[in-house]
Scaffold this motif. Structure first.
Motif, PDB file in Angstrom:
ATOM      1  N   GLU A  28       6.438  -4.766  -8.888  1.00  0.00           N
ATOM      2  CA  GLU A  28       6.731  -3.660  -9.789  1.00  0.00           C
ATOM      3  C   GLU A  28       7.273  -2.440  -9.035  1.00  0.00           C
ATOM      4  O   GLU A  28       6.519  -1.781  -8.300  1.00  0.00           O
ATOM      5  CB  GLU A  28       5.423  -3.321 -10.529  1.00  0.00           C
ATOM      6  CG  GLU A  28       5.420  -2.108 -11.378  1.00  0.00           C
ATOM      7  CD  GLU A  28       6.499  -2.110 -12.443  1.00  0.00           C
ATOM      8  OE1 GLU A  28       7.493  -1.424 -12.217  1.00  0.00           O
ATOM      9  OE2 GLU A  28       6.319  -2.788 -13.480  1.00  0.00           O
ATOM     10  N   PRO A  29       8.559  -2.127  -9.152  1.00  0.00           N
ATOM     11  CA  PRO A  29       9.109  -1.011  -8.369  1.00  0.00           C
ATOM     12  C   PRO A  29       8.618   0.366  -8.799  1.00  0.00           C
ATOM     13  O   PRO A  29       8.679   1.302  -8.009  1.00  0.00           O
ATOM     14  CB  PRO A  29      10.625  -1.138  -8.590  1.00  0.00           C
ATOM     15  CG  PRO A  29      10.808  -2.000  -9.775  1.00  0.00           C
ATOM     16  CD  PRO A  29       9.589  -2.841  -9.921  1.00  0.00           C
ATOM     17  N   ARG A  30       8.106   0.501 -10.028  1.00  0.00           N
ATOM     18  CA  ARG A  30       7.676   1.840 -10.451  1.00  0.00           C
ATOM     19  C   ARG A  30       6.448   2.325  -9.695  1.00  0.00           C
ATOM     20  O   ARG A  30       6.279   3.520  -9.485  1.00  0.00           O
ATOM     21  CB  ARG A  30       7.397   1.857 -11.970  1.00  0.00           C
ATOM     22  CG  ARG A  30       8.661   1.832 -12.785  1.00  0.00           C
ATOM     23  CD  ARG A  30       8.404   1.545 -14.246  1.00  0.00           C
ATOM     24  NE  ARG A  30       7.986   0.166 -14.491  1.00  0.00           N
ATOM     25  CZ  ARG A  30       7.942  -0.405 -15.684  1.00  0.00           C
ATOM     26  NH1 ARG A  30       8.268   0.289 -16.757  1.00  0.00           N
ATOM     27  NH2 ARG A  30       7.566  -1.667 -15.830  1.00  0.00           N
ATOM     28  N   GLY A  31       5.584   1.400  -9.301  1.00  0.00           N
ATOM     29  CA  GLY A  31       4.361   1.788  -8.597  1.00  0.00           C
ATOM     30  C   GLY A  31       4.442   1.523  -7.108  1.00  0.00           C
ATOM     31  O   GLY A  31       3.440   1.681  -6.391  1.00  0.00           O
ATOM     32  N   LYS A  32       5.565   1.067  -6.623  1.00  0.00           N
ATOM     33  CA  LYS A  32       5.833   0.954  -5.182  1.00  0.00           C
ATOM     34  C   LYS A  32       7.345   1.118  -5.063  1.00  0.00           C
ATOM     35  O   LYS A  32       8.106   0.166  -5.135  1.00  0.00           O
ATOM     36  CB  LYS A  32       5.290  -0.342  -4.567  1.00  0.00           C
ATOM     37  CG  LYS A  32       5.282  -1.574  -5.446  1.00  0.00           C
ATOM     38  CD  LYS A  32       4.589  -2.762  -4.758  1.00  0.00           C
ATOM     39  CE  LYS A  32       4.606  -3.992  -5.651  1.00  0.00           C
ATOM     40  NZ  LYS A  32       3.996  -5.177  -5.079  1.00  0.00           N
ATOM     41  N   LYS A  33       7.717   2.385  -4.870  1.00  0.00           N
ATOM     42  CA  LYS A  33       9.112   2.786  -5.114  1.00  0.00           C
ATOM     43  C   LYS A  33      10.123   2.140  -4.177  1.00  0.00           C
ATOM     44  O   LYS A  33      11.275   1.925  -4.560  1.00  0.00           O
ATOM     45  CB  LYS A  33       9.222   4.301  -5.020  1.00  0.00           C
ATOM     46  CG  LYS A  33       8.306   5.043  -5.983  1.00  0.00           C
ATOM     47  CD  LYS A  33       9.025   5.449  -7.215  1.00  0.00           C
ATOM     48  CE  LYS A  33       8.079   6.126  -8.187  1.00  0.00           C
ATOM     49  NZ  LYS A  33       8.702   7.023  -9.111  1.00  0.00           N
ATOM     50  N   ARG A  37       2.751   4.777  -1.611  1.00  0.00           N
ATOM     51  CA  ARG A  37       3.626   3.848  -2.342  1.00  0.00           C
ATOM     52  C   ARG A  37       4.429   4.553  -3.425  1.00  0.00           C
ATOM     53  O   ARG A  37       5.469   4.059  -3.869  1.00  0.00           O
ATOM     54  CB  ARG A  37       2.821   2.687  -2.921  1.00  0.00           C
ATOM     55  CG  ARG A  37       1.776   3.065  -3.972  1.00  0.00           C
ATOM     56  CD  ARG A  37       0.880   1.871  -4.299  1.00  0.00           C
ATOM     57  NE  ARG A  37      -0.261   2.243  -5.110  1.00  0.00           N
ATOM     58  CZ  ARG A  37      -0.319   2.134  -6.430  1.00  0.00           C
ATOM     59  NH1 ARG A  37       0.718   1.656  -7.101  1.00  0.00           N
ATOM     60  NH2 ARG A  37      -1.397   2.486  -7.094  1.00  0.00           N
ATOM     61  N   PHE A  38       3.979   5.723  -3.884  1.00  0.00           N
ATOM     62  CA  PHE A  38       4.677   6.435  -4.958  1.00  0.00           C
ATOM     63  C   PHE A  38       5.790   7.356  -4.454  1.00  0.00           C
ATOM     64  O   PHE A  38       6.552   7.892  -5.241  1.00  0.00           O
ATOM     65  CB  PHE A  38       3.679   7.296  -5.750  1.00  0.00           C
ATOM     66  CG  PHE A  38       2.634   6.488  -6.476  1.00  0.00           C
ATOM     67  CD1 PHE A  38       3.002   5.646  -7.517  1.00  0.00           C
ATOM     68  CD2 PHE A  38       1.296   6.563  -6.119  1.00  0.00           C
ATOM     69  CE1 PHE A  38       2.041   4.895  -8.193  1.00  0.00           C
ATOM     70  CE2 PHE A  38       0.335   5.822  -6.785  1.00  0.00           C
ATOM     71  CZ  PHE A  38       0.701   4.985  -7.824  1.00  0.00           C
ATOM     72  N   VAL A  39       5.844   7.529  -3.135  1.00  0.00           N
ATOM     73  CA  VAL A  39       6.794   8.491  -2.566  1.00  0.00           C
ATOM     74  C   VAL A  39       8.202   7.889  -2.503  1.00  0.00           C
ATOM     75  O   VAL A  39       8.376   6.711  -2.202  1.00  0.00           O
ATOM     76  CB  VAL A  39       6.293   8.902  -1.155  1.00  0.00           C
ATOM     77  CG1 VAL A  39       7.394   9.516  -0.324  1.00  0.00           C
ATOM     78  CG2 VAL A  39       5.126   9.862  -1.288  1.00  0.00           C
ATOM     79  N   GLY A  78      -3.278   2.537 -16.540  1.00  0.00           N
ATOM     80  CA  GLY A  78      -3.702   2.063 -15.222  1.00  0.00           C
ATOM     81  C   GLY A  78      -3.424   3.082 -14.124  1.00  0.00           C
ATOM     82  O   GLY A  78      -3.001   4.213 -14.376  1.00  0.00           O
ATOM     83  N   ALA A  79      -3.663   2.639 -12.887  1.00  0.00           N
ATOM     84  CA  ALA A  79      -3.588   3.552 -11.737  1.00  0.00           C
ATOM     85  C   ALA A  79      -2.168   4.020 -11.415  1.00  0.00           C
ATOM     86  O   ALA A  79      -1.989   4.904 -10.581  1.00  0.00           O
ATOM     87  CB  ALA A  79      -4.197   2.873 -10.514  1.00  0.00           C
ATOM     88  N   SER A  80      -1.166   3.412 -12.035  1.00  0.00           N
ATOM     89  CA  SER A  80       0.220   3.865 -11.819  1.00  0.00           C
ATOM     90  C   SER A  80       0.797   4.455 -13.107  1.00  0.00           C
ATOM     91  O   SER A  80       2.030   4.583 -13.235  1.00  0.00           O
ATOM     92  CB  SER A  80       1.083   2.699 -11.334  1.00  0.00           C
ATOM     93  OG  SER A  80       0.579   2.177 -10.128  1.00  0.00           O
ATOM     94  N   ALA A  81      -0.079   4.826 -14.027  1.00  0.00           N
ATOM     95  CA  ALA A  81       0.378   5.347 -15.332  1.00  0.00           C
ATOM     96  C   ALA A  81       1.290   6.549 -15.139  1.00  0.00           C
ATOM     97  O   ALA A  81       1.042   7.414 -14.291  1.00  0.00           O
ATOM     98  CB  ALA A  81      -0.828   5.747 -16.178  1.00  0.00           C
ATOM     99  N   GLY A  82       2.347   6.591 -15.911  1.00  0.00           N
ATOM    100  CA  GLY A  82       3.266   7.724 -15.882  1.00  0.00           C
ATOM    101  C   GLY A  82       4.410   7.553 -14.903  1.00  0.00           C
ATOM    102  O   GLY A  82       5.390   8.297 -14.949  1.00  0.00           O
ATOM    103  N   TYR A  83       4.312   6.571 -14.024  1.00  0.00           N
ATOM    104  CA  TYR A  83       5.379   6.406 -13.032  1.00  0.00           C
ATOM    105  C   TYR A  83       6.529   5.557 -13.585  1.00  0.00           C
ATOM    106  O   TYR A  83       6.316   4.532 -14.234  1.00  0.00           O
ATOM    107  CB  TYR A  83       4.842   5.756 -11.755  1.00  0.00           C
ATOM    108  CG  TYR A  83       4.070   6.744 -10.913  1.00  0.00           C
ATOM    109  CD1 TYR A  83       4.740   7.614 -10.069  1.00  0.00           C
ATOM    110  CD2 TYR A  83       2.682   6.828 -11.004  1.00  0.00           C
ATOM    111  CE1 TYR A  83       4.038   8.549  -9.315  1.00  0.00           C
ATOM    112  CE2 TYR A  83       1.974   7.752 -10.253  1.00  0.00           C
ATOM    113  CZ  TYR A  83       2.671   8.611  -9.404  1.00  0.00           C
ATOM    114  OH  TYR A  83       1.980   9.531  -8.671  1.00  0.00           O
TER     115      TYR A  83
END
Ligand code: SF4
Length: 641
Positions: free
Chosen positions: A434-439, A481-483, A578-583
């Protein structure tokens, strides 16, 4: 020459010729193996615009430098050609002994050219190549094919790589199946075999590869085996396989779920490797010489979906997520039955799972009707939907004939906004990451890899959240991972590193430094022990960079430069919980990461490999070829001016 067989064999299926070519010391050091060999052959020998399913396309099979040595995990082999699914550089990788047998038979690489006018298979045994009739096995599933070939050859130890009925029918997501349960699945290399009427390749070699410093290799191997035995990651891997990572992804909110609409799945603990270990896991399997038996086997005589035969293995993470969470299916038997069917027919479970998810969403949105689908009413969480759509695709039945062309073609043809949730890059359907939570995964799916949305091009963001991940390449400080900032240079270096691991023929689970399974320094040590070279980190990374630039140049020459480096619209929607909500990943974030990556790579703003970079890699001929085809290599920015 130490470490290599020293020869390449070229087989032409149109005229039946077999020619050996020298693979000398200079070539070996310049290309090493894997993509280094394949991308060079494809770029220099295929004309731009060649029909991927025509006789002009070629297939290159290789192992790597450490293939057929004693270092555990020397099991990766590669097949490369122009992809009929994407129209750009195609490559697939697989574990097992195909590369080892090929090298022990006397060859660092096998090139297939032309096309037969009737079904054939190749039999390669210790420097002798035969083209044999495959009329009797054409149409058979992969396990039956393997058994029939072994019986005909009278050699149970021959290693077989074959296609199933899907490859024969030119389904563009077809997979080459080896050892009945290992798949070289991505980019439709099996489809190319089908177009050449090549049902299978059987290989057996009894030769030995000369080693420069056998005593040092013995010590290295002994230490390596012991370290893997106590490595907590390897121990977990042995217990739970790759799908032991499902709970981690669930906790991080990046488990691909419901057609990429979500990042968490209520049924995650019913499909995880831990759940399998407590239920249907029959035994664990391993590649020759590997002491981390991570492969799963599921053998259940009676299930609601018919018997599941152990010879087809068991679903690993990519398939568990693709046929499980992505479709909201929490039934391990349904997933493993679909895995078995995919291996038997020879199709790519990653591409297939994205296609099934897209069909369900199209039906939900009224874009496809029950009539379009031959009476099927697709639903999330429904094994019948999964099994039915797989059958349609593998046999090109009904709408399956269009779906078999791949998601890009199908969504463009159906239209009505369905392109927005057709999850592919360059026509290659996404792997279950999933690229949204690991850019940085955005770059792995685009610029870092020449193929499209394949995940094996570099280690992903979580690997770089620990300190000193790869100190030899300057990756020292942890990065979230979000950076987005910093991902350009990190993923560029990680991609070159991965190509080096691959060029050695090493399994990433056994030697990827970013996974803490080795260091780059130790990789250089073992290269020198085997070859007698006195090479350096810089030289070997540059060799990997050369391979990546050749593969990128191939893809660019086919018309896919920066314009192809983009994610589908779905990833612009934020993850809902979840822990990547909003990304999400915005266009600005993609542009920023691409610009940074291109600067680090020495490419132009358009994503074309730059003149200065190519010349520094000894690829001046690539500059000329790209310019001749209308791609400017001098409009660079950053380091290459
Ligand atoms: S870790 Fe798994 S894939 Fe890798 S060499 Fe070992 S058994 Fe094969």
């Amino acid at each position: 020459m130490f470490g290599f067989a020293g020869k390449i064999v070229r087989v032409n299926l149109t005229n039946g010729s077999v020619k050996e070519e020298v693979f000398d010391q200079a070539m070996a050091r310049n290309q090493i193996g894997g993509r280094g060999i394949g991308a060079k052959i494809l770029f220099t020998e295929l004309a731009p615009g060649v029909d991927p399913l025509g006789p002009e396309n070629k297939l290159v099979f290789t192992g790597g430098l450490l293939t057929a040595t004693t270092v555990p995990g020397n099991t990766r082999w590669f097949v490369m050609g122009k992809s009929p699914l994407t129209g750009v550089y195609g490559e697939s990788t697989c574990s097992g002994s195909f590369g080892k047998e090929l090298k022990r038979a006397g060859y660092d690489a096998l090139i297939i050219e032309g096309a037969s006018d009737h079904p054939v298979f190749l039999w390669i045994k210790d420097g002798k190549v035969e083209i044999r009739d495959a009329g009797e096995i054409w149409g058979k599933e992969t396990a039956e094919t393997e058994d029939a070939i072994k019986a005909e050859l009278g050699d149970n130890r021959a290693w077989i790589a074959c296609i199933g009925p899907a490859g024969e029918k030119l389904v563009k997501i077809a997979a080459i199946i080896s050892d009945k349960h290992r798949a070289a699945a991505r980019t439709g290399m099996a489809t190319v075999m089908g177009s050449k009427k090549l049902k299978a390749i059987a290989v057996r070699g009894t030769g030995k590869i000369s080693i420069a410093h056998p005593d040092r290799v013995k010590v290295f191997t002994g230490e390596y085996v012991k370290e893997r035995e106590v490595d907590p990651g390897c121990i977990n891997f042995t217990k739970y396989g790759t799908s032991g990572g499902v709970p981690v992804l669930q906790n991080q909110g990046i488990l691909p779920t419901k057609g990429w609409q979500r990042g968490t799945f209520e049924g995650f603990d019913k499909i995880s490797g831990q759940a399998l270990a407590q239920s249907y896991l029959t035994k664990t399997l391993h590649c020759e010489g590997c002491n981390v038996p991570h492969d799963r086997q599921v053998d259940v005589k009676e299930t609601p979906y018919g018997p599941i035969r152990g010879e087809y293995g068991g679903a690993e993470y990519e398939t568990v997520s693709g046929y499980g969470s992505l479709l909201l299916i929490d039934d391990l038997l349904a997933i493993n039955a679909a895995n078995q069917y995919s291996n038997a027919m020879g199709i790519d479970t990653l591409s297939a799972s994205n296609i099934v998810a897209w069909v369900i969403e199209c039906y939900e949105k009224g874009i496809l009707s029950k009539e379009d689908l031959g009476g099927l009413e697709p639903k999330w969480g429904d094994p019948n939907t999964l099994h039915s759509v797989l059958g349609m695709v593998a046999n090109r039945e009904g709408l399956g004939d269009l779906l078999a062309e791949g998601l890009r073609t199908a969504s463009q043809k159906i239209g009505k906004g369905s392109e927005d949730f057709a999850v592919h890059v360059r026509g290659l359907e996404a792997a279950m990451h999933e690229p949204r939570g690991k850019k940085g995964t955005m770059l792995i799916y685009t610029a870092a890899g020449p193929r499209g949305a394949a995940h094996m091009e570099a280690a992903q963001d979580p690997a770089f959240e620990r300190p000193n991940a790869v100190p030899e390449l300057g990756i020292v400080n942890p990065v979230s991972r979000f950076v987005v900032d910093e991902k350009g240079w990190i993923i560029k270096r990680a991609a070159d590193l991965r190509t080096l691991v691959n060029a050695l023929g090493m399994c990433t689970f056994m030697m990827e430094p970013a996974f803490n399974r080795s260091t780059v320094t130790r990789m250089i040590e073992i290269i020198n022990h085997v070859t007698g070279w006195e090479t350096t980190v810089e030289e070997m990374i540059q060799t990997a960079e050369r391979a990546n630039n050749l593969a990128r140049a191939f893809t660019v020459r086919e018309g896919s430069d920066r314009r192809g480096d983009t994610l589908p619209k779905r990833f612009q929607d934020p993850l809902p919980e979840g822990a990547s909500a909003g990304y999400s990943i915005s266009q600005e974030e993609m542009d920023k990461m691409l610009d940074d990556f291109y600067v680090e790579a020495g490419w132009t703003r358009q994503g074309v490999p730059g003149k200065a970079k190519l010349e520094s890699l000894g690829l001046a001929y690539v500059v000329e070829e790209l310019e001749r085809n209308g791609y400017r290599t001098t409009e660079s920015f950053g380091c290459c001016g």
